[in-house]
Design an enzyme around this catalytic site. Structure first.
Site, PDB file in Angstrom:
ATOM      1  N   ASN A   1      82.773 -68.211  57.132  1.00  0.00           N
ATOM      2  CA  ASN A   1      84.089 -68.226  57.707  1.00  0.00           C
ATOM      3  C   ASN A   1      84.755 -66.849  57.409  1.00  0.00           C
ATOM      4  OD1 ASN A   1      86.669 -69.438  58.484  1.00  0.00           O
ATOM      5  ND2 ASN A   1      87.060 -70.040  56.191  1.00  0.00           N
TER       6      ASN A   1
ATOM      7  N   HIS B   1      74.323 -72.754  59.499  1.00  0.00           N
ATOM      8  CA  HIS B   1      75.468 -72.421  58.649  1.00  0.00           C
ATOM      9  C   HIS B   1      76.368 -71.078  58.856  1.00  0.00           C
ATOM     10  CE1 HIS B   1      77.209 -71.859  54.308  1.00  0.00           C
ATOM     11  NE2 HIS B   1      78.018 -72.088  55.022  1.00  0.00           N
TER      12      HIS B   1
ATOM     13  N   GLU C   1      73.285 -68.711  58.285  1.00  0.00           N
ATOM     14  CA  GLU C   1      71.964 -69.234  57.883  1.00  0.00           C
ATOM     15  C   GLU C   1      71.492 -70.442  58.570  1.00  0.00           C
ATOM     16  OE1 GLU C   1      71.946 -69.570  53.206  1.00  0.00           O
ATOM     17  OE2 GLU C   1      73.733 -70.713  53.940  1.00  0.00           O
TER      18      GLU C   1
ATOM     19  N   SER D   1      77.157 -76.752  54.700  1.00  0.00           N
ATOM     20  CA  SER D   1      76.864 -75.635  53.854  1.00  0.00           C
ATOM     21  C   SER D   1      76.068 -76.475  52.501  1.00  0.00           C
ATOM     22  CB  SER D   1      78.127 -75.111  53.192  1.00  0.00           C
ATOM     23  OG  SER D   1      79.013 -75.936  52.574  1.00  0.00           O
TER      24      SER D   1
ATOM     25  N   MET E   1      85.728 -74.230  61.193  1.00  0.00           N
ATOM     26  CA  MET E   1      84.343 -73.704  61.537  1.00  0.00           C
ATOM     27  C   MET E   1      83.988 -74.049  62.872  1.00  0.00           C
ATOM     28  SD  MET E   1      83.642 -72.310  58.698  1.00  0.00           S
ATOM     29  CE  MET E   1      81.904 -71.728  59.304  1.00  0.00           C
TER      30      MET E   1
ATOM     31  N   LYS F   1      77.965 -87.607  58.941  1.00  0.00           N
ATOM     32  CA  LYS F   1      77.030 -86.807  59.751  1.00  0.00           C
ATOM     33  C   LYS F   1      75.842 -87.715  60.294  1.00  0.00           C
ATOM     34  CE  LYS F   1      77.788 -82.577  57.129  1.00  0.00           C
ATOM     35  NZ  LYS F   1      78.849 -81.839  58.408  1.00  0.00           N
TER      36      LYS F   1
ATOM     37  N   ASN G   1      75.455 -70.221  49.110  1.00  0.00           N
ATOM     38  CA  ASN G   1      75.874 -71.062  47.852  1.00  0.00           C
ATOM     39  C   ASN G   1      75.013 -70.760  46.710  1.00  0.00           C
ATOM     40  OD1 ASN G   1      78.211 -71.893  49.264  1.00  0.00           O
ATOM     41  ND2 ASN G   1      77.136 -73.689  50.105  1.00  0.00           N
TER      42      ASN G   1
ATOM     43  N   VAL H   1      83.503 -83.431  58.990  1.00  0.00           N
ATOM     44  CA  VAL H   1      83.685 -83.501  57.460  1.00  0.00           C
ATOM     45  C   VAL H   1      82.343 -83.185  56.765  1.00  0.00           C
ATOM     46  CG1 VAL H   1      83.560 -85.984  57.660  1.00  0.00           C
ATOM     47  CG2 VAL H   1      84.741 -84.859  55.818  1.00  0.00           C
ATOM     48  N   GLU H   2      82.362 -82.701  55.536  1.00  0.00           N
ATOM     49  CA  GLU H   2      80.903 -82.739  54.691  1.00  0.00           C
ATOM     50  C   GLU H   2      80.732 -83.848  54.042  1.00  0.00           C
ATOM     51  OE1 GLU H   2      78.309 -79.304  53.724  1.00  0.00           O
ATOM     52  OE2 GLU H   2      79.309 -80.139  55.406  1.00  0.00           O
TER      53      GLU H   2
END
Length: 216
Positions: free
Chosen positions: A143, A140, A152, A119, A14, A97, A190, A91-92
């Site tokens: 991909n 957001h 988004e 996301s 991303m 974050k 999602n 990383v999610e």
């Protein structure tokens, strides 16, 4: 607010895509990573994707060269200090974050817009780690970023109107189609995607079709 300089933190799938489209549309971009190997891979991916655009006639060699010239790969988080917009694409993990944005508090300029490409994670919760939650928003991207139009734009509870407008305008300037959504679990994309995936699994289980037919 006019966004001219963008810092993208995270050079994965991303992040390198966001850096690619931002530089292609004329922004100076700082692509920030933790290791040289990952940074080199990200820059190589951007070069390859731009070359594909050239081969398909969507870009000239001169435009490719100028785009690459606007991307500055760096291992220094401090290089985000001049950015008008920061896009986090690491990383999610909410903890990771928040840790990043806590570090950025002492680096960024007062008027910077901070954003996350998350996301799934609450924008309001990440914004709590910043000095100015009003200037925090979700961006957001889909991909692959250079190809997909949707962005988004997710407003946290504290996101102010000027920040929202600047990010919507910036998304349009990138050639994207922004949709504004509120900070609820799964946002919009999602929330729509998950039932579709579940239905595909049911189709496989019930013998409606084989896996290759369902993923074609």
């Amino acid at each position: 607010m006019t966004i001219k300089t963008v810092a993208v933190i995270g050079g994965g799938t991303m992040g390198n895509g966001i850096a690619h489209v931002s530089a292609q549309k004329g922004c100076e971009v700082y692509l920030i990573e933790m290791t040289q190997a990952v940074l080199d891979r990200a820059l190589g991916t951007i070069d390859k994707n731009l070359a594909r655009q050239v081969s398909k006639g969507g870009l000239s060699e001169e435009e490719k060269a100028s785009t690459l010239g606007r991307i500055h790969g760096t291992l220094k988080l401090e290089d985000a200090g001049t950015a008008d917009l920061i896009v986090e694409a690491i990383v999610e993990s909410e903890a990771a974050k928040k840790d990043l944005f806590t570090k950025l508090n002492s680096i960024v300029k007062l008027e910077v817009i901070l954003s996350s490409n998350t996301s799934t994670i609450s924008i309001t919760q990440i914004a709590a780690a910043t000095k100015n939650p009003g200037r925090f928003i979700g961006m957001h991207f889909m991909n692959p970023v250079p190809m997909m139009q949707l962005v988004e734009v997710i407003r946290g509870l504290a996101t102010d109107d000027d920040t929202h407008k600047a990010v919507v305008d910036f998304s349009i300037a990138l050639g994207k189609t922004p949709i504004t959504v509120n900070d609820f679990p799964g946002f919009v994309s999602n929330r729509i995607l998950m039932p579709m995936i579940n239905e595909a699994v049911y189709c496989l289980m019930e013998g409606v079709g084989e896996a290759d037919a369902l993923t074609a």
